[in-house]
Write an enzyme that holds these catalytic residues in place. Structure first.
Site, PDB file in Angstrom:
ATOM      1  N   TYR A   1      44.761  47.088  39.438  1.00  0.00           N
ATOM      2  CA  TYR A   1      45.840  46.805  38.475  1.00  0.00           C
ATOM      3  C   TYR A   1      46.985  47.824  38.524  1.00  0.00           C
ATOM      4  CZ  TYR A   1      42.423  43.531  36.596  1.00  0.00           C
ATOM      5  OH  TYR A   1      41.523  42.496  36.462  1.00  0.00           O
TER       6      TYR A   1
ATOM      7  N   HIS B   1      49.744  37.204  36.099  1.00  0.00           N
ATOM      8  CA  HIS B   1      48.606  38.103  36.341  1.00  0.00           C
ATOM      9  C   HIS B   1      49.081  39.260  37.197  1.00  0.00           C
ATOM     10  CE1 HIS B   1      45.924  35.248  34.571  1.00  0.00           C
ATOM     11  NE2 HIS B   1      46.525  34.312  35.281  1.00  0.00           N
ATOM     12  N   VAL B   2      48.638  40.440  36.850  1.00  0.00           N
ATOM     13  CA  VAL B   2      49.011  41.638  37.604  1.00  0.00           C
ATOM     14  C   VAL B   2      48.419  41.555  39.009  1.00  0.00           C
ATOM     15  CG1 VAL B   2      48.772  44.156  37.698  1.00  0.00           C
ATOM     16  CG2 VAL B   2      49.126  43.004  35.478  1.00  0.00           C
ATOM     17  N   SER B   3      47.150  41.194  39.079  1.00  0.00           N
ATOM     18  CA  SER B   3      46.450  41.139  40.370  1.00  0.00           C
ATOM     19  C   SER B   3      46.592  39.741  40.984  1.00  0.00           C
ATOM     20  CB  SER B   3      44.969  41.469  40.170  1.00  0.00           C
ATOM     21  OG  SER B   3      44.343  40.464  39.377  1.00  0.00           O
TER      22      SER B   3
HETATM   23  O1  LIG Z   1      41.951  40.850  32.645  1.00  0.00           O
HETATM   24  C1  LIG Z   1      42.314  40.360  33.705  1.00  0.00           C
HETATM   25  C2  LIG Z   1      43.633  40.679  34.251  1.00  0.00           C
HETATM   26  C3  LIG Z   1      44.303  39.562  35.003  1.00  0.00           C
HETATM   27  O2  LIG Z   1      44.828  38.616  34.093  1.00  0.00           O
HETATM   28  C4  LIG Z   1      45.483  40.165  35.783  1.00  0.00           C
HETATM   29  O3  LIG Z   1      46.468  40.496  35.145  1.00  0.00           O
HETATM   30  O4  LIG Z   1      45.400  40.343  37.002  1.00  0.00           O
HETATM   31  C5  LIG Z   1      43.320  38.841  35.942  1.00  0.00           C
HETATM   32  C6  LIG Z   1      42.116  38.352  35.170  1.00  0.00           C
HETATM   33  O5  LIG Z   1      41.208  37.708  36.052  1.00  0.00           O
HETATM   34  C7  LIG Z   1      41.407  39.508  34.515  1.00  0.00           C
HETATM   35  O6  LIG Z   1      40.316  39.041  33.736  1.00  0.00           O
END
Ligand SMILES: O=C1C[C@@](O)(C(=O)O)C[C@@H](O)[C@@H]1O
Length: 151
Positions: free
Chosen positions: A24, A102-104
């Site tokens: 992240y 989503h960050v990732s």
């Molecule tokens: O909590 C998160 C962060 C997330 O939403 C992201 O920002 O990449 C991706 C999700 O799978 C994970 O549960």
């Protein structure tokens, strides 16, 4: 008052900066919210930034967005992305243009992250850009709603 957009972050995103930095990154939630506030201001929009670890609170804010006549929602629902019919239903219920972030890159990760209940209720989804995804989401949202970049 400039038109509001809601930037909602779900569970565990308060841990950004210390949580699995290899996935992240090192930027914090405060960094995300500053980036969103500045990007929104560039389009004459006010970013209302909220984070919660509770599903019901996120749903309440989605409802609040309609009461506030928000022009859009940027939502990173964290793990609820992959589980929450209720968040999907809230977004469909308020009919506010929404971008999922989503960050990732969730598609390069475990298969349980490949399905999103949010995606079907959003007009766009972004993942894998790190926190810059929030900036890109606001630019895309601004374009969608016809907000003009300020000189
Ligand atoms: O909590 C998160 C962060 C997330 O939403 C992201 O920002 O990449 C991706 C999700 O799978 C994970 O549960």
């Amino acid at each position: 008052m400039p038109q509001p957009i809601y930037v909602l972050n779900g569970p565990n995103l308060n841990l950004l900066g210390t949580r699995e930095p290899e996935i992240y990154g090192k930027a914090t939630l405060a960094d995300v919210e500053k980036l969103c506030t500045e990007t929104a201001a560039g389009f004459g929009l006010t970013a209302i930034c909220r984070q919660s670890n509770r599903e019901g609170e996120l749903i309440d804010w989605i409802h609040q967005a309609r009461t506030d006549k928000a022009a859009g929602i940027v939502l990173n629902a964290g793990g609820y992305t992959h589980t929450s019919v209720a968040l999907h239903d809230a977004l469909v219920g308020v009919q506010i243009p929404t971008v999922e972030v989503h960050v990732s890159n969730v598609f390069a990760r475990e298969s349980f992250r490949h399905h999103s209940f949010i995606a079907k209720a959003a007009f766009a989804s972004l993942c894998g850009f790190g926190i810059d995804g929030y900036r890109l989401a606001i630019i895309g949202l601004a374009t969608k709603i016809g907000a003009v970049a300020k000189a």
